[in-house]
Design a protein around this motif. Structure first.
Motif, PDB file in Angstrom:
ATOM      1  N   SER A 199      53.213  28.126  35.329  1.00  0.00           N
ATOM      2  CA  SER A 199      53.723  27.954  33.967  1.00  0.00           C
ATOM      3  C   SER A 199      53.704  29.292  33.237  1.00  0.00           C
ATOM      4  CB  SER A 199      52.888  26.918  33.207  1.00  0.00           C
ATOM      5  OG  SER A 199      51.575  27.377  33.037  1.00  0.00           O
ATOM      6  N   ASP A 200      54.737  29.563  32.516  1.00  0.00           N
ATOM      7  CA  ASP A 200      54.894  30.800  31.741  1.00  0.00           C
ATOM      8  C   ASP A 200      54.892  32.058  32.608  1.00  0.00           C
ATOM      9  OD1 ASP A 200      54.988  29.325  29.384  1.00  0.00           O
ATOM     10  OD2 ASP A 200      52.822  29.452  29.100  1.00  0.00           O
ATOM     11  N   HIS A 201      55.049  31.904  33.921  1.00  0.00           N
ATOM     12  CA  HIS A 201      55.023  33.065  34.803  1.00  0.00           C
ATOM     13  C   HIS A 201      56.232  33.963  34.571  1.00  0.00           C
ATOM     14  CE1 HIS A 201      53.180  35.162  38.113  1.00  0.00           C
ATOM     15  NE2 HIS A 201      54.354  35.271  38.695  1.00  0.00           N
ATOM     16  N   SER A 202      57.405  33.376  34.337  1.00  0.00           N
ATOM     17  CA  SER A 202      58.604  34.184  34.111  1.00  0.00           C
ATOM     18  C   SER A 202      58.487  34.989  32.825  1.00  0.00           C
ATOM     19  CB  SER A 202      59.858  33.307  34.093  1.00  0.00           C
ATOM     20  OG  SER A 202      59.775  32.360  33.059  1.00  0.00           O
ATOM     21  N   GLN A 203      57.865  34.404  31.790  1.00  0.00           N
ATOM     22  CA  GLN A 203      57.642  35.120  30.539  1.00  0.00           C
ATOM     23  C   GLN A 203      56.713  36.305  30.771  1.00  0.00           C
ATOM     24  OE1 GLN A 203      58.961  34.830  27.565  1.00  0.00           O
ATOM     25  NE2 GLN A 203      57.589  36.183  26.433  1.00  0.00           N
ATOM     26  N   LEU A 204      55.649  36.105  31.535  1.00  0.00           N
ATOM     27  CA  LEU A 204      54.711  37.174  31.836  1.00  0.00           C
ATOM     28  C   LEU A 204      55.402  38.299  32.594  1.00  0.00           C
ATOM     29  CD1 LEU A 204      51.820  38.397  32.106  1.00  0.00           C
ATOM     30  CD2 LEU A 204      51.644  37.100  34.237  1.00  0.00           C
ATOM     31  N   ILE A 205      56.202  37.954  33.585  1.00  0.00           N
ATOM     32  CA  ILE A 205      56.891  38.974  34.382  1.00  0.00           C
ATOM     33  C   ILE A 205      57.833  39.784  33.507  1.00  0.00           C
ATOM     34  CG2 ILE A 205      58.575  39.318  36.234  1.00  0.00           C
ATOM     35  CD1 ILE A 205      57.214  36.980  37.696  1.00  0.00           C
ATOM     36  N   ARG A 206      58.541  39.138  32.623  1.00  0.00           N
ATOM     37  CA  ARG A 206      59.465  39.832  31.723  1.00  0.00           C
ATOM     38  C   ARG A 206      58.700  40.819  30.829  1.00  0.00           C
ATOM     39  NH1 ARG A 206      62.315  35.834  30.769  1.00  0.00           N
ATOM     40  NH2 ARG A 206      61.103  34.878  29.109  1.00  0.00           N
TER      41      ARG A 206
END
Length: 174
Positions: free
Chosen positions: A134-141
């Protein structure tokens, strides 16, 4: 100083499950033995011995805590669980000063940039180890944007170590 170590996710999960089962079984055995001993020593036959049972469980809890810190913490079979705990503690220490970190990053402080980069790398690893997507794509960005900013400023981006002095310096800039 904590350092992020490369870790195989499947191996980490298998070993932490194993150490959790070992600790749980040891606690259950100690609780049963100590509760039985407390009732045998201090209880009344046919009487209400609940307090002695609870006392035995509480004694087992204290004994397990002492064994964890004194004996098991340094054992090889506990290493992945200890690493995960240390990683989470390190990330929490950054989270506790995150408002100072982000303000210092905005001001262009290289130390704060290193701390934030460590935080991104550590959080990414923690999400992988725990299987939390969860929220991994936000963290990567966010991590990629921050990494690009560091590269533009010529700051080393492989920040796998967290120096406690960095956090102390950030705390003192309130």
């Amino acid at each position: 100083m904590f350092e992020i170590q490369p870790m195989n996710v499947q191996t980490y999960r298998r070993q932490t499950r194993r150490s959790t089962v070992i600790i749980a079984l040891m606690f259950l055995a100690l609780a049963m033995v100590l509760s039985t001993a407390a009732v045998a020593l201090f209880g009344e036959p046919g009487g209400d011995n609940l307090r002695f049972n609870i006392g035995g469980v509480f004694a087992a809890l204290l004994l397990m805590a002492a064994l964890m810190r004194g004996k098991f913490w340094t054992q090889e079979w506990m290493a992945p669980a200890v690493y995960g705990w240390q990683l989470k503690r390190s990330l929490m220490s950054v989270t506790n000063v995150m408002h100072q970190v982000t303000a210092a990053v905005e001001a262009g402080d290289p130390t704060a940039m290193k701390v934030l980069r460590f935080y991104h790398l550590g959080l990414d690893q923690m999400h992988q180890l725990d299987g939390n997507s969860s929220d991994h794509s936000q963290l990567i960005r966010e991590a990629d944007q921050h990494k690009a900013r560091m590269e533009a400023l010529g700051i080393e981006t492989e920040q796998t170590r967290l120096d406690p002095a960095w956090l102390a310096a950030l705390k003192s800039t309130r």
